[in-house]
Design a protein around this motif. Structure first.
Motif, short mmCIF file in Angstrom:
data_model
loop_
_atom_site.label_atom_id
_atom_site.label_comp_id
_atom_site.label_asym_id
_atom_site.label_seq_id
_atom_site.Cartn_x
_atom_site.Cartn_y
_atom_site.Cartn_z
N ILE A 25 0.84 -1.20 0.00
CA ILE A 25 0.00 0.00 0.00
C ILE A 25 0.87 1.25 0.00
O ILE A 25 0.60 2.21 -0.71
CB ILE A 25 -0.99 -0.02 1.19
CG1 ILE A 25 -2.04 -1.11 0.97
CG2 ILE A 25 -1.64 1.34 1.38
CD1 ILE A 25 -2.92 -1.38 2.14
N ASP A 26 1.97 1.22 0.78
CA ASP A 26 2.90 2.36 0.79
C ASP A 26 3.51 2.58 -0.59
O ASP A 26 3.69 3.72 -1.02
CB ASP A 26 4.00 2.15 1.83
CG ASP A 26 3.47 2.24 3.25
OD1 ASP A 26 2.38 2.84 3.44
OD2 ASP A 26 4.13 1.72 4.16
N LYS A 29 0.90 4.22 -2.71
CA LYS A 29 0.68 5.61 -2.30
C LYS A 29 1.78 6.52 -2.81
O LYS A 29 1.54 7.69 -3.11
CB LYS A 29 0.59 5.70 -0.77
CG LYS A 29 -0.72 5.24 -0.21
CD LYS A 29 -0.73 5.39 1.29
CE LYS A 29 -2.03 4.92 1.89
NZ LYS A 29 -2.02 5.00 3.36
N SER A 30 2.99 6.02 -2.88
CA SER A 30 4.11 6.85 -3.32
C SER A 30 4.13 7.05 -4.84
O SER A 30 4.83 7.90 -5.34
CB SER A 30 5.43 6.23 -2.87
OG SER A 30 5.67 5.02 -3.55
N SER A 35 -4.34 6.23 -6.74
CA SER A 35 -4.88 6.73 -5.49
C SER A 35 -5.33 5.50 -4.72
O SER A 35 -5.89 4.57 -5.28
CB SER A 35 -6.05 7.69 -5.74
OG SER A 35 -7.10 7.01 -6.38
N VAL A 36 -5.05 5.50 -3.44
CA VAL A 36 -5.34 4.33 -2.62
C VAL A 36 -6.32 4.74 -1.53
O VAL A 36 -6.12 5.74 -0.85
CB VAL A 36 -4.05 3.78 -1.97
CG1 VAL A 36 -4.36 2.62 -1.05
CG2 VAL A 36 -3.07 3.35 -3.05
#
Length: 108
Positions: A25-26, A29-30, A35-36
């Motif tokens: 997920i990180d 996100k980066s 878009s999470v």
């Protein structure tokens, strides 16, 4: 098609680097391309949620049970708060509430 390609690359990168969903997920996100949104679904979906959703959709307990593939008794116990709503059932109810297209696919 481009989304699928980018997603696959990110997904395989995840498996090479880590075994943790949070790290994946990180990574997403980066990225500038994604878009999470992560919802604590099991905390949100409770008996009151099910009852309100069922009434919003003008459904009986029997009809909702039939759509979800559970018994009427299960719906009753969820609405009364006797049994917790977990896993796939919680996710499906959450999505039915949030996404109109899913309602159309399931009910028609």
């Amino acid at each position: 098609m481009a989304f699928r390609t980018h997603f696959n690359k990110a997904f395989f990168r995840f498996f090479r680097r880590t075994k943790s969903l949070n790290n994946f997920i990180d990574i997403l996100k980066s990225s500038n391309h994604y878009s999470v949104f992560y919802a604590e679904i099991e905390n949100e979906v409770n008996g009151e949620f099910v009852k309100n959703l069922r009434k919003k959709l003008n459904m009986t307990q029997n009809l909702l049970a039939s759509v979800l593939g559970v018994t009427k008794k299960t719906i009753e116990k969820w609405e009364q708060g006797v049994n917790p709503i977990k896993g796939c059932s919680a996710r499906l109810l959450y999505l039915i509430n949030k996404k109109h297209i899913i309602r159309y696919v399931l009910f028609f």
